[in-house]
Write a protein that holds these residues in place. Sequence first.
Motif, PDB file in Angstrom:
ATOM      1  N   ILE A   4       0.843  -1.202   0.000  1.00 23.43           N
ATOM      2  CA  ILE A   4       0.000   0.000   0.000  1.00 23.43           C
ATOM      3  C   ILE A   4       0.874   1.246   0.000  1.00 23.43           C
ATOM      4  O   ILE A   4       0.640   2.181  -0.763  1.00 23.43           O
ATOM      5  N   THR A   5       1.895   1.254   0.851  1.00 22.47           N
ATOM      6  CA  THR A   5       2.791   2.403   0.926  1.00 22.47           C
ATOM      7  C   THR A   5       3.477   2.639  -0.408  1.00 22.47           C
ATOM      8  O   THR A   5       3.560   3.773  -0.881  1.00 22.47           O
ATOM      9  N   THR A   6       3.940   1.577  -1.053  1.00 20.31           N
ATOM     10  CA  THR A   6       4.628   1.699  -2.331  1.00 20.31           C
ATOM     11  C   THR A   6       3.681   2.221  -3.410  1.00 20.31           C
ATOM     12  O   THR A   6       4.048   3.111  -4.188  1.00 20.31           O
ATOM     13  N   VAL A   7       2.464   1.705  -3.442  1.00 18.05           N
ATOM     14  CA  VAL A   7       1.485   2.142  -4.442  1.00 18.05           C
ATOM     15  C   VAL A   7       1.132   3.618  -4.220  1.00 18.05           C
ATOM     16  O   VAL A   7       1.094   4.405  -5.165  1.00 18.05           O
ATOM     17  N   LEU A   8       0.906   3.993  -2.968  1.00 11.79           N
ATOM     18  CA  LEU A   8       0.593   5.393  -2.675  1.00 11.79           C
ATOM     19  C   LEU A   8       1.737   6.312  -3.078  1.00 11.79           C
ATOM     20  O   LEU A   8       1.517   7.397  -3.614  1.00 11.79           O
ATOM     21  N   LEU A   9       2.954   5.896  -2.825  1.00 13.08           N
ATOM     22  CA  LEU A   9       4.124   6.679  -3.200  1.00 13.08           C
ATOM     23  C   LEU A   9       4.191   6.851  -4.716  1.00 13.08           C
ATOM     24  O   LEU A   9       4.424   7.951  -5.216  1.00 13.08           O
ATOM     25  N   ALA A  30       7.165  11.514  -0.203  1.00 16.63           N
ATOM     26  CA  ALA A  30       7.650  10.922   1.047  1.00 16.63           C
ATOM     27  C   ALA A  30       6.671  11.174   2.188  1.00 16.63           C
ATOM     28  O   ALA A  30       6.373  10.267   2.974  1.00 16.63           O
ATOM     29  N   GLN A  31       6.155  12.396   2.275  1.00 19.63           N
ATOM     30  CA  GLN A  31       5.210  12.704   3.350  1.00 19.63           C
ATOM     31  C   GLN A  31       3.893  11.949   3.164  1.00 19.63           C
ATOM     32  O   GLN A  31       3.282  11.509   4.138  1.00 19.63           O
ATOM     33  N   TYR A  32       3.481  11.782   1.945  1.00 16.41           N
ATOM     34  CA  TYR A  32       2.265  11.010   1.670  1.00 16.41           C
ATOM     35  C   TYR A  32       2.458   9.554   2.069  1.00 16.41           C
ATOM     36  O   TYR A  32       1.588   8.947   2.701  1.00 16.41           O
ATOM     37  N   ALA A  33       3.614   8.974   1.701  1.00 15.54           N
ATOM     38  CA  ALA A  33       3.907   7.586   2.061  1.00 15.54           C
ATOM     39  C   ALA A  33       3.993   7.436   3.580  1.00 15.54           C
ATOM     40  O   ALA A  33       3.477   6.471   4.153  1.00 15.54           O
ATOM     41  N   TRP A  34       4.645   8.398   4.243  1.00 17.19           N
ATOM     42  CA  TRP A  34       4.790   8.357   5.698  1.00 17.19           C
ATOM     43  C   TRP A  34       3.417   8.403   6.377  1.00 17.19           C
ATOM     44  O   TRP A  34       3.114   7.571   7.226  1.00 17.19           O
ATOM     45  N   SER A  35       2.604   9.388   5.989  1.00 17.18           N
ATOM     46  CA  SER A  35       1.304   9.521   6.646  1.00 17.18           C
ATOM     47  C   SER A  35       0.427   8.303   6.368  1.00 17.18           C
ATOM     48  O   SER A  35      -0.300   7.850   7.251  1.00 17.18           O
ATOM     49  N   GLY A  36       0.521   7.735   5.173  1.00 13.16           N
ATOM     50  CA  GLY A  36      -0.230   6.516   4.867  1.00 13.16           C
ATOM     51  C   GLY A  36       0.215   5.348   5.723  1.00 13.16           C
ATOM     52  O   GLY A  36      -0.611   4.592   6.244  1.00 13.16           O
ATOM     53  N   ALA A  37       1.513   5.199   5.895  1.00 13.28           N
ATOM     54  CA  ALA A  37       2.028   4.101   6.724  1.00 13.28           C
ATOM     55  C   ALA A  37       1.556   4.260   8.169  1.00 13.28           C
ATOM     56  O   ALA A  37       1.105   3.288   8.792  1.00 13.28           O
ATOM     57  N   ILE A  38       1.640   5.459   8.704  1.00 18.60           N
ATOM     58  CA  ILE A  38       1.211   5.685  10.083  1.00 18.60           C
ATOM     59  C   ILE A  38      -0.297   5.454  10.213  1.00 18.60           C
ATOM     60  O   ILE A  38      -0.750   4.763  11.127  1.00 18.60           O
ATOM     61  N   ILE A  73      -4.362   3.649  14.958  1.00 19.97           N
ATOM     62  CA  ILE A  73      -4.419   5.068  14.626  1.00 19.97           C
ATOM     63  C   ILE A  73      -5.816   5.370  14.085  1.00 19.97           C
ATOM     64  O   ILE A  73      -6.283   4.717  13.157  1.00 19.97           O
ATOM     65  N   SER A  74      -6.474   6.353  14.688  1.00 19.73           N
ATOM     66  CA  SER A  74      -7.827   6.711  14.260  1.00 19.73           C
ATOM     67  C   SER A  74      -7.858   8.012  13.461  1.00 19.73           C
ATOM     68  O   SER A  74      -8.842   8.293  12.779  1.00 19.73           O
ATOM     69  N   ALA A  75      -6.800   8.798  13.558  1.00 17.17           N
ATOM     70  CA  ALA A  75      -6.755  10.072  12.822  1.00 17.17           C
ATOM     71  C   ALA A  75      -5.308  10.502  12.657  1.00 17.17           C
ATOM     72  O   ALA A  75      -4.456  10.178  13.487  1.00 17.17           O
ATOM     73  N   TYR A  76      -5.056  11.226  11.590  1.00 17.40           N
ATOM     74  CA  TYR A  76      -3.711  11.755  11.316  1.00 17.40           C
ATOM     75  C   TYR A  76      -3.914  13.053  10.550  1.00 17.40           C
ATOM     76  O   TYR A  76      -4.275  13.041   9.383  1.00 17.40           O
ATOM     77  N   ARG A  77      -3.758  14.175  11.241  1.00 13.60           N
ATOM     78  CA  ARG A  77      -4.050  15.475  10.634  1.00 13.60           C
ATOM     79  C   ARG A  77      -2.830  16.386  10.647  1.00 13.60           C
ATOM     80  O   ARG A  77      -2.193  16.571  11.680  1.00 13.60           O
ATOM     81  N   ASP A  78      -2.562  16.970   9.498  1.00 13.93           N
ATOM     82  CA  ASP A  78      -1.525  17.991   9.371  1.00 13.93           C
ATOM     83  C   ASP A  78      -2.126  19.289   9.889  1.00 13.93           C
ATOM     84  O   ASP A  78      -3.102  19.787   9.337  1.00 13.93           O
ATOM     85  N   VAL A  79      -1.553  19.843  10.969  1.00  9.01           N
ATOM     86  CA  VAL A  79      -2.103  21.072  11.543  1.00  9.01           C
ATOM     87  C   VAL A  79      -1.180  22.266  11.327  1.00  9.01           C
ATOM     88  O   VAL A  79      -1.389  23.330  11.892  1.00  9.01           O
ATOM     89  N   GLY A  80      -0.175  22.095  10.491  1.00 11.14           N
ATOM     90  CA  GLY A  80       0.724  23.193  10.151  1.00 11.14           C
ATOM     91  C   GLY A  80       2.028  22.654   9.603  1.00 11.14           C
ATOM     92  O   GLY A  80       2.530  21.641  10.074  1.00 11.14           O
ATOM     93  N   SER A  81       2.539  23.315   8.575  1.00  4.37           N
ATOM     94  CA  SER A  81       3.787  22.826   7.991  1.00  4.37           C
ATOM     95  C   SER A  81       4.574  23.980   7.380  1.00  4.37           C
ATOM     96  O   SER A  81       4.031  25.040   7.077  1.00  4.37           O
ATOM     97  N   SER A  82       5.853  23.730   7.234  1.00  7.03           N
ATOM     98  CA  SER A  82       6.727  24.667   6.523  1.00  7.03           C
ATOM     99  C   SER A  82       7.789  23.840   5.820  1.00  7.03           C
ATOM    100  O   SER A  82       8.140  22.744   6.254  1.00  7.03           O
ATOM    101  N   ARG A  83       8.279  24.403   4.738  1.00  6.74           N
ATOM    102  CA  ARG A  83       9.330  23.713   3.979  1.00  6.74           C
ATOM    103  C   ARG A  83      10.263  24.742   3.378  1.00  6.74           C
ATOM    104  O   ARG A  83       9.846  25.821   2.990  1.00  6.74           O
TER     105      ARG A  83
END
Length: 137
Positions: A4-9, A30-38, A73-83
């Motif tokens: 699943i992680t590989t396909v999402l990536l 990478a962030q999409y794969a990470w959040s999907g795995a978690i 894990i029931s939820a995973y929300r990005d509540v702020g980011s910077s790059r």
Amino acid sequence: MRLITTVLLAVLALAGCASSSPAANALDAAQYAWSGAIRWNDFGGALNLVDPRLREEHPLTELERKRYEQIEISAYRDVGSSRNIKAGTAVRSIQIGVVNKHTMEQREVRYQETWRWDEAGKTWWITSGLPDLWAGE
């Protein structure tokens, strides 16, 4: 779960082709794969995205692995980011819903992801490690 992680990536990498730079596209993937795995409790898969130096210096113990097996894990929300793509750094503040499988109690945990760009490998590594879902316990 690794599939699943590989396909999402791969899907995200294709969808991000119109983004501004290869490093920015790679960060999104990478962030999409990470959040999907978690989100899917694939902490073994997520561990593959942790900076190899960090994995070597602080390997996951068997006790830590067992603790991750006791939660969902029931939820995973990005509540702020910077790059800062030019500097090769990124930060995301995350709010994670955690359910204890034994008690069915849910709680919220805040976690800050830090990322670094590996120019040689053309990849992003998470440098904050797996989230500490037991902070304060």
